[in-house]
Write an enzyme that holds these catalytic residues in place. Structure first.
Site, PDB file in Angstrom:
ATOM      1  N   HIS A  67       0.850  -1.155   0.581  1.00 27.60           N
ATOM      2  CA  HIS A  67      -0.220  -0.079  -0.299  1.00 27.60           C
ATOM      3  C   HIS A  67       1.171   1.196  -0.026  1.00 27.60           C
ATOM      4  O   HIS A  67       0.256   2.004  -0.289  1.00 27.60           O
ATOM      5  CB  HIS A  67      -1.314  -0.042   1.228  1.00 27.60           C
ATOM      6  CG  HIS A  67      -0.504   0.554   2.735  1.00 27.60           C
ATOM      7  ND1 HIS A  67       0.351  -0.771   3.263  1.00 27.60           N
ATOM      8  CD2 HIS A  67      -0.661   1.447   2.955  1.00 27.60           C
ATOM      9  CE1 HIS A  67       0.821   0.492   4.547  1.00 27.60           C
ATOM     10  NE2 HIS A  67       0.693   1.667   3.992  1.00 27.60           N
ATOM     11  N   LYS A  72       9.249  -3.030   3.248  1.00 30.68           N
ATOM     12  CA  LYS A  72      10.058  -3.042   4.308  1.00 30.68           C
ATOM     13  C   LYS A  72      10.210  -4.008   5.280  1.00 30.68           C
ATOM     14  O   LYS A  72       9.316  -4.143   6.080  1.00 30.68           O
ATOM     15  CB  LYS A  72      10.194  -1.303   5.178  1.00 30.68           C
ATOM     16  CG  LYS A  72      11.559  -1.053   6.211  1.00 30.68           C
ATOM     17  CD  LYS A  72      12.959  -0.790   5.230  1.00 30.68           C
ATOM     18  CE  LYS A  72      14.355  -0.070   6.145  1.00 30.68           C
ATOM     19  NZ  LYS A  72      14.816  -1.855   5.802  1.00 30.68           N
ATOM     20  N   LYS A  96       3.336  -1.759  12.804  1.00 31.56           N
ATOM     21  CA  LYS A  96       4.301  -0.891  12.466  1.00 31.56           C
ATOM     22  C   LYS A  96       5.039   0.192  12.024  1.00 31.56           C
ATOM     23  O   LYS A  96       5.031   1.270  12.686  1.00 31.56           O
ATOM     24  CB  LYS A  96       6.022  -1.939  13.049  1.00 31.56           C
ATOM     25  CG  LYS A  96       7.314  -1.518  13.671  1.00 31.56           C
ATOM     26  CD  LYS A  96       7.908  -2.351  13.425  1.00 31.56           C
ATOM     27  CE  LYS A  96       7.778  -3.840  14.284  1.00 31.56           C
ATOM     28  NZ  LYS A  96       8.881  -4.379  14.085  1.00 31.56           N
ATOM     29  N   LYS A 108       9.183  -8.689   4.729  1.00 32.51           N
ATOM     30  CA  LYS A 108      10.182  -9.798   6.291  1.00 32.51           C
ATOM     31  C   LYS A 108      11.260 -11.119   5.431  1.00 32.51           C
ATOM     32  O   LYS A 108      10.209 -11.306   3.996  1.00 32.51           O
ATOM     33  CB  LYS A 108       9.491 -10.368   7.061  1.00 32.51           C
ATOM     34  CG  LYS A 108      10.675 -10.645   8.478  1.00 32.51           C
ATOM     35  CD  LYS A 108      10.782  -9.710   9.463  1.00 32.51           C
ATOM     36  CE  LYS A 108      11.277  -9.460  10.702  1.00 32.51           C
ATOM     37  NZ  LYS A 108      10.721  -8.494  11.403  1.00 32.51           N
ATOM     38  N   SER A 364      15.542   2.913  10.372  1.00 33.43           N
ATOM     39  CA  SER A 364      16.187   2.350   9.372  1.00 33.43           C
ATOM     40  C   SER A 364      15.631   3.638   7.804  1.00 33.43           C
ATOM     41  O   SER A 364      16.061   4.179   6.951  1.00 33.43           O
ATOM     42  CB  SER A 364      15.485   0.969   8.614  1.00 33.43           C
ATOM     43  OG  SER A 364      15.980   0.241   9.103  1.00 33.43           O
TER      44      SER A 364
END
Ligand code: GLU
Length: 473
Positions: A67, A72, A96, A108, A364
């Site tokens: 989206h 990430k 998150k 992930k 990050s």
């Protein structure tokens, strides 16, 4: 730990999501889309090991949501890696990022190996091969999917990834942004290493500064003097322990997989770390008592319990024995839904993973922005700020006829460096997220726990993006 699953990890995440979705306004289909893992890449590739044998490596990359782009999330090296786990962790990344307003989808990766049983050369070959598999399928890139460290990986692996990616994509000007958590020399940002632990500290400190919450728990306001138990002395656990200790809490126990140690006067994480490095074990640390087994650390009487290792460590079988007042989920998914119910009954506050450990991905994001802008934070303004502060100070001294002491002068004059800006951005993010989630919880008495409030916050943000995308004609 995995044999204690009451549900698969992904199912646990879905269960928590469903518990929260009834407090949102979105229709069923949209909720299904938010929940689903969009792309699952399961791969097998051969690697020749140091002894000459060929081994087939099992690995994954899951993109839970696009989206927002890029996706990430970290890459973990662990023998427990499986598709279900990577899917669960990718989902948590979406939520998150949404909560802390980091404009990424969740992803992930996982490689099913025990990094401690591999030579550095074998790890390098596995990491580089994994990266080229991702490149082949267009599963990595600064605008596509940006991996990072996770359990069992760190700066070294990220350096191999960026090097492999760049060599396969010559001339790609933003190649450094294909992965975060890199060493500074490879485009990393100062402050990334301690980011997750520091974020956990900022989040818990904010909760401890809320008088009404502390009153409910029968605790005094502030982190000072609070007893803390940390499970896991990896990068996250180490830095959690460090920041709590530096701010006046007492880290009374630290657990690792080989055992746990206890000292009611407090442990120094760096000394424990050095002891473990020298002896190969956390046990027999001078001045501390060994616990009969590592899991007992989770059941110690303390104010704050920080599980900073793996998922499902507090579950139906031990949840009733937990005596902490606050559990800060530094790891991803350390409590099962059963454990959540027990904590809610017992009045133990669970500060949930998917925002509490968001410090890593927040920094990050700063690293990725640095890579795209090709300039170090603070480079343009540091000297300007210092000159300006000097002028102001001189004016004040002239007007008052008084002189500021040297140490004060240094603090007042200081122009922000990269690490100052990164820490400040992280602090602001964690405080903001804590307040936002608490407000959602306070405004709806039906919401049973803070995790559900965090999910509501996440679902609303992702839902708004999907709805405004207008992809459902
Ligand atoms: N692996 C970390 C996490 O679970 C960091 C991810 C990132 O920086 O992208 O949040």
């Amino acid at each position: 730990m995995s044999n204690q699953h009451e549900y698969s990890f992904f199912h646990s995440v879905e269960k928590s999501f469903d518990k929260a979705s009834k407090f949102t306004k979105w229709e069923k289909g949209l909720l299904e889309q938010i929940k689903a893992c969009n792309s699952v890449y399961s791969m097998r590739f051969p690697v020749k090991m140091d002894d000459g044998t060929i081994e087939v490596i099992e690995a994954y990359r899951v993109q839970h949501s696009q989206h927002k782009s890029p996706c990430k999330g970290g890459i973990r090296f662990s023998e427990a890696v499986n598709q279900d786990e990577v899917m669960a962790l990718a989902s948590l990344m979406t939520y998150k990022c949404a909560i802390v307003n980091v404009p990424f989808g969740g992803a992930k990766g996982g490689i099913k190996i025990n990094p401690r049983q591999r030579s550095v050369y074998e790890l390098e070959k596995i990491t580089r091969r994994y990266t080229s598999e991702l490149v082949k399928k267009n599963f990595i890139g600064p605008g596509i999917d940006v991996p990072a460290p996770d359990y069992g990986t760190g700066e070294r692996e990220m350096a191999w990834i960026v090097d492999t990616y760049s060599s396969l994509k010559p001339g790609e000007i933003d190649a450094a942004g294909c992965v975060t958590g890199k060493p500074i020399s490879q485009g990393g940002v100062r402050g990334r290493k301690e980011a997750t632990g520091l974020g956990v500290f900022f989040g818990i400190r904010e909760v401890c500064n809320m008088p009404d919450v502390m009153k409910r728990l029968g605790l005094s306001v502030g982190v000072e003097g609070k007893s803390v138990v940390v499970q896991g002395l990896g990068n996250v656990g180490y830095h959690c322990a460090k920041f709590f200790r530096e701010h006046g809490s007492k880290v009374v126990a630290i657990a690792e997989f080989e055992g746990a140690i206890f000292n009611e006067d407090g442990l120094n994480e760096e000394e424990v770390f050095q002891h473990r490095k020298a002896t190969g074990s956390i046990l027999n640390f001078p001045g501390a008592t060994n616990l009969a087994n590592s899991g007992l650390a989770l059941e110690l009487d303390c104010d704050i319990l920080i599980p900073a290792a793996l998922e499902n460590v507090i579950n139906g079988s031990n949840a009733n024995n937990v005596k902490a007042k606050i559990i800060g989920e530094a790891a991803n998914g350390p409590l099962t839904p059963e454990a959540d119910d027990v904590m809610a009954q017992k009045g133990i506050l669970v500060v949930p993973d998917m925002y509490l450990n968001a410090g890593g991905v927040t920094v990050s994001y700063f690293e990725w922005l640095k890579n795209l802008s090709h300039v170090r934070y603070g480079r343009l303004e540091k000297r300007f700020t210092e000159n300006m502060n000097t002028n102001i100070l001189e004016q004040i001294e002239n007007l008052t006829g008084k002189t500021v002491a040297d140490n004060e002068r240094r603090i007042i004059m200081h122009g922000a460096e990269e690490v100052d800006l990164v820490h400040s951005g992280l602090e602001e993010t964690m405080i903001g997220a804590t307040r936002e989630i608490m407000e959602i919880w306070n405004n709806n008495p039906e919401i049973p726990d803070m995790r559900t409030a965090a999910y509501v916050c996440a679902i609303n943000k992702v839902g708004t993006t999907y709805a405004e995308l207008g992809i459902f004609p």
